[in-house]
Design an enzyme around this catalytic site. Structure first.
Site, PDB file in Angstrom:
ATOM      1  N   HIS A   1      -8.556   1.634  -1.073  1.00 19.98           N
ATOM      2  CA  HIS A   1      -8.893   1.532  -2.496  1.00 19.98           C
ATOM      3  C   HIS A   1      -8.848   0.084  -2.938  1.00 19.98           C
ATOM      4  O   HIS A   1      -8.054  -0.706  -2.433  1.00 19.98           O
ATOM      5  CB  HIS A   1      -7.953   2.382  -3.356  1.00 19.98           C
ATOM      6  CG  HIS A   1      -6.499   2.149  -3.085  1.00 19.98           C
ATOM      7  ND1 HIS A   1      -5.854   2.697  -1.997  1.00 19.98           N
ATOM      8  CD2 HIS A   1      -5.573   1.426  -3.755  1.00 19.98           C
ATOM      9  CE1 HIS A   1      -4.587   2.322  -2.011  1.00 19.98           C
ATOM     10  NE2 HIS A   1      -4.390   1.542  -3.056  1.00 19.98           N
ATOM     11  N   ILE A   2      -9.701  -0.226  -3.888  1.00 21.94           N
ATOM     12  CA  ILE A   2      -9.718  -1.569  -4.476  1.00 21.94           C
ATOM     13  C   ILE A   2      -9.233  -1.441  -5.909  1.00 21.94           C
ATOM     14  O   ILE A   2      -9.770  -0.653  -6.694  1.00 21.94           O
ATOM     15  CB  ILE A   2     -11.133  -2.180  -4.471  1.00 21.94           C
ATOM     16  CG1 ILE A   2     -11.729  -2.142  -3.069  1.00 21.94           C
ATOM     17  CG2 ILE A   2     -11.080  -3.616  -5.003  1.00 21.94           C
ATOM     18  CD1 ILE A   2     -13.160  -2.694  -2.996  1.00 21.94           C
TER      19      ILE A   2
ATOM     20  N   VAL B   1      -0.802   4.450  -1.027  1.00 17.12           N
ATOM     21  CA  VAL B   1      -1.720   5.566  -0.774  1.00 17.12           C
ATOM     22  C   VAL B   1      -2.622   5.150   0.379  1.00 17.12           C
ATOM     23  O   VAL B   1      -3.332   4.131   0.294  1.00 17.12           O
ATOM     24  CB  VAL B   1      -2.563   5.907  -2.028  1.00 17.12           C
ATOM     25  CG1 VAL B   1      -3.513   7.064  -1.717  1.00 17.12           C
ATOM     26  CG2 VAL B   1      -1.659   6.269  -3.207  1.00 17.12           C
TER      27      VAL B   1
ATOM     28  N   GLN C   1       0.847  -1.207   0.000  1.00 13.40           N
ATOM     29  CA  GLN C   1       0.000   0.000   0.000  1.00 13.40           C
ATOM     30  C   GLN C   1       0.877   1.249   0.000  1.00 13.40           C
ATOM     31  O   GLN C   1       1.797   1.386   0.814  1.00 13.40           O
ATOM     32  CB  GLN C   1      -0.922   0.004   1.234  1.00 13.40           C
ATOM     33  CG  GLN C   1      -1.928   1.152   1.199  1.00 13.40           C
ATOM     34  CD  GLN C   1      -2.942   1.114   2.340  1.00 13.40           C
ATOM     35  OE1 GLN C   1      -2.862   0.281   3.244  1.00 13.40           O
ATOM     36  NE2 GLN C   1      -3.890   2.030   2.307  1.00 13.40           N
TER      37      GLN C   1
END
Ligand code: 5GP
Length: 113
Positions: free
Chosen positions: A99-100, A95, A93
């Site tokens: 999120h997907i 960011v 990760q």
């Protein structure tokens, strides 16, 4: 105070994106550095850092994100795709706004790197 993420800036319209979908709860847009011919992200408007920070009250929202991402895939006539959620630095990760990833358009390999 935590720093504003790039995705918050996209939600706020401060940074442009190739938007695929927007509703009251989420936004979907193409990844700027696509890792497959089709690569887009679905993110909640609620600033959740990662899956690790989700609460039980977020369960419907999580389902909504998956449903919206799948709806976009089907609108592109896809029936094969990969969904990825990186949770934490070591998982990849970068960011820190949940999120997907939806990736498609090429053969995927397993195990992932
Ligand atoms: P992560 O590594 O956190 O799972 O995924 C972050 C993703 O966000 C990466 O695939 C990266 O290419 C994408 N990304 C980072 N900055 C931007 C940006 O400004 N615009 C868009 N559309 N995608 C971004």
């Amino acid at each position: 105070m935590t720093e504003t993420t790039i995705f918050q800036k996209i939600i706020d319209g401060e940074i442009p994106c190739e938007k695929l979908h927007e509703d009251d709860f989420c936004i979907a847009f193409n990844d700027i550095s696509a890792q497959a011919p089709i690569h887009y992200l679905v993110i909640p408007k609620k600033p959740i850092v990662s899956l690790c920070e989700c609460a039980e009250k977020d369960a419907d929202l999580l389902g909504h994100l998956l449903f919206v991402g799948s709806k976009i895939a089907k609108s592109k006539n896809l029936n094969n795709w990969r969904t990825v959620i990186n949770t934490g630095k070591e998982s990849g990760q970068t960011v820190f706004h949940l999120h997907i990833h939806f990736l498609a358009g090429r053969k995927m390999t397993w195990p992932p790197g």
